[in-house]
Scaffold this active site. Structure first.
Site: not given
Length: 494
Positions: A174, A249-250, A269-270, A303
């Site tokens: 993204n 990501g997740s 960074e979730l 996010c």
């Protein structure tokens, strides 16, 4: 009944072919040269049409080992001087500016971004590279007042900041350029070697950035591009020569990576459920357009895309009407059409998931004020009201073009709603009163609080990262360089 734009931007004719600049075959990148992958094949698709635009092969185990060994050896040979590292990053920024049109076309071809979103990726990456160049030249430790301790009057002490070694950067689809730059550029500025593993959905952008860094004078071996899926990532993490893992990501995948990392350092960074709060004194002329833009650009696949707008009840009816009018005007569909704001999601499966969550919420009592339907991989910009915490559109990260309006009474209620989620990345607050602004700033359990901006507000020089299940560590070149170096104490007895 849901409201849709009077002139939706959906095109019925066949989509245009991918720009000719997009490579038909995607190689790995090792020691400054292309290398055909020897692992399983994968395809890159046009996110709007679903057509295959390129193929590639994952790295084999032997190729992965070669990448890490090459990076490790390049690091062990010693980093170039800080001035030269900064100069390389400055030259990379200049080359990116020269090749901006090519980069934008590649981003659009593989990401499904609109021209505006692709342009933003490039312009922000320019800043990231330049900022990282500055940090390379400014890297330093500090003097320690050791002589202030008993019997230490004949000693001098200071610290050095030294690189860690091989950095593994795992990046998402993204933000296929600027997020890559936020991991690669600070790592190089700090004197590390980097193996970057981009999303298999958007690999060519990273390959093009690697070529730019090579052409800017980056020594061979300091940057490799690894292609593959989760299995390749896990095999790379298992290699003890990897000393730092930077992941976006997740939350679920982040947990797996953290467990595999052991005692090695990471930056995560979730996921997030991003809120923006509108207090009763909010200026809706400013707030509504900013929130709508932050909710629906990149099809809500950020996010910090505003997922929930908390509106103080005294302004809720007015805000509801204003949001419905604004969202109904958001153009959606083919990202190649000028004026499109919301393009396709990353694939049809994700679009179907988002469509299902919307239908599930409506069936449970939510009201769909605008949108709600899906056309291929495009979900219409959707505005919901009447959502409740047990609905997935409020309790989980939607990662799609869905905005929910939720009323609140007291400031404490809004703070409690944000803090009740397991996430804590960023929150926007619209208020013109200093007292409420500072109350939100002190009490919200998030990594960033943006007063009179949305949760999606980000400037590349600032620290960026979350708390709780949104991860830890900070991006932003200055802060990432600190993450990717360690402090070494040096003492001298005179």
């Amino acid at each position: 009944m849901a409201v849709t734009p009077e002139e939706p931007a959906m095109r019925q004719d066949a989509p245009a072919a991918a720009p000719h600049v997009y490579p038909a075959s995607l190689p790995l990148f090792l020691a400054g040269r292309a290398l055909h992958g020897a692992g399983p094949a994968f395809e890159v698709i046009d996110k709007f049409s679903g057509a295959v635009i390129a193929t590639g092969h994952e790295a084999s185990d032997a190729q992965l080992d070669q990448m890490i060994e090459t990076a490790h050896a390049a690091f062990r040979r010693g980093a170039s001087a800080p001035y030269e590292r900064g100069a390389i990053l400055d030259r990379a920024a200049a080359l990116l500016l020269e090749r901006a049109d090519q980069m934008k076309q590649v981003i659009q071809a593989e990401s499904g971004f609109t021209a505006a979103d692709a342009n933003a990726e490039v312009t922000r990456c320019l800043q990231t590279l330049r900022l990282a160049g500055e940090e390379a030249r400014n890297l330093s430790g500090e003097m320690i007042p050791i002589s202030g301790a008993p019997n230490q009057g004949n000693r001098i002490a200071f610290t050095l900041r030294v690189p860690l070694g091989v950095v593994l950067a795992v990046t998402p689809f993204n933000s296929p350029l600027n997020t890559v730059a936020h991991k690669v550029a600070p790592a190089l500025a700090a004197g590390n070697a980097v193996v970057v593993k981009p999303s298999s959905a958007t690999p060519a952008t990273t390959l093009l950035l690697a070529e730019i860094l090579r052409d800017a004078g980056l020594p061979d071996g300091l940057l490799s591009v690894l292609l593959g899926g989760g299995g390749v990532t896990q095999r790379a993490i298992a290699d003890p020569r990897v000393r730092f893992i930077a992941f976006t990501g997740s939350t679920g995948v982040g947990r797996q990576i953290q467990q595999s990392a052991g005692l090695r350092r990471t930056q995560m960074e979730l996921g997030s459920i991003a809120f923006t709060v509108l207090c009763e004194d909010a200026d809706l002329d400013i707030a509504v357009p900013k929130i709508v833009g932050a909710s629906f650009r990149k099809a809500g696949q950020v996010c910090t895309s505003v997922q929930i707008a908390l509106v103080q009840r005294s302004r809720f009816d007015e805000a509801r009407a204003r949001f419905a009018e604004a969202v109904a005007k958001v153009r959606y569909g083919d990202p190649a059409v000028e004026g499109t704001v919301t393009g396709p999601l990353i694939n049809r499966r994700e679009a179907e998931r988002v469509e299902g969550w919307i239908a599930e919420a409506v069936e449970a009592g939510a009201e769909c004020l605008v949108g709600g339907a899906r056309e291929g991989s495009v979900v219409q910009p959707t505005l919901l009201a009447g959502v409740t915490p047990d609905m997935r559109v409020m309790s989980q990260e939607v990662f799609g073009p869905v905005l929910s309006l939720v009323p609140f009474d007291r400031l404490q209620d809004a703070i409690a709603t944000v803090n009740a989620t397991p996430y804590g990345l960023a929150t926007g607050v619209f208020t013109n009163q200093i007292g409420p602004a500072f109350e939100f700033a002190r009490k919200l359990e998030v990594g960033g609080v943006h007063i009179n901006e949305t949760s999606s507000s980000r400037v590349d020089l600032m620290p960026y990262g979350g708390s709780k299940d949104s991860g830890f560590g900070r991006e932003g070149p200055r802060y990432a360089v600190e993450e990717m170096t360690e402090e070494r104490i040096v003492t001298i007895s005179i």
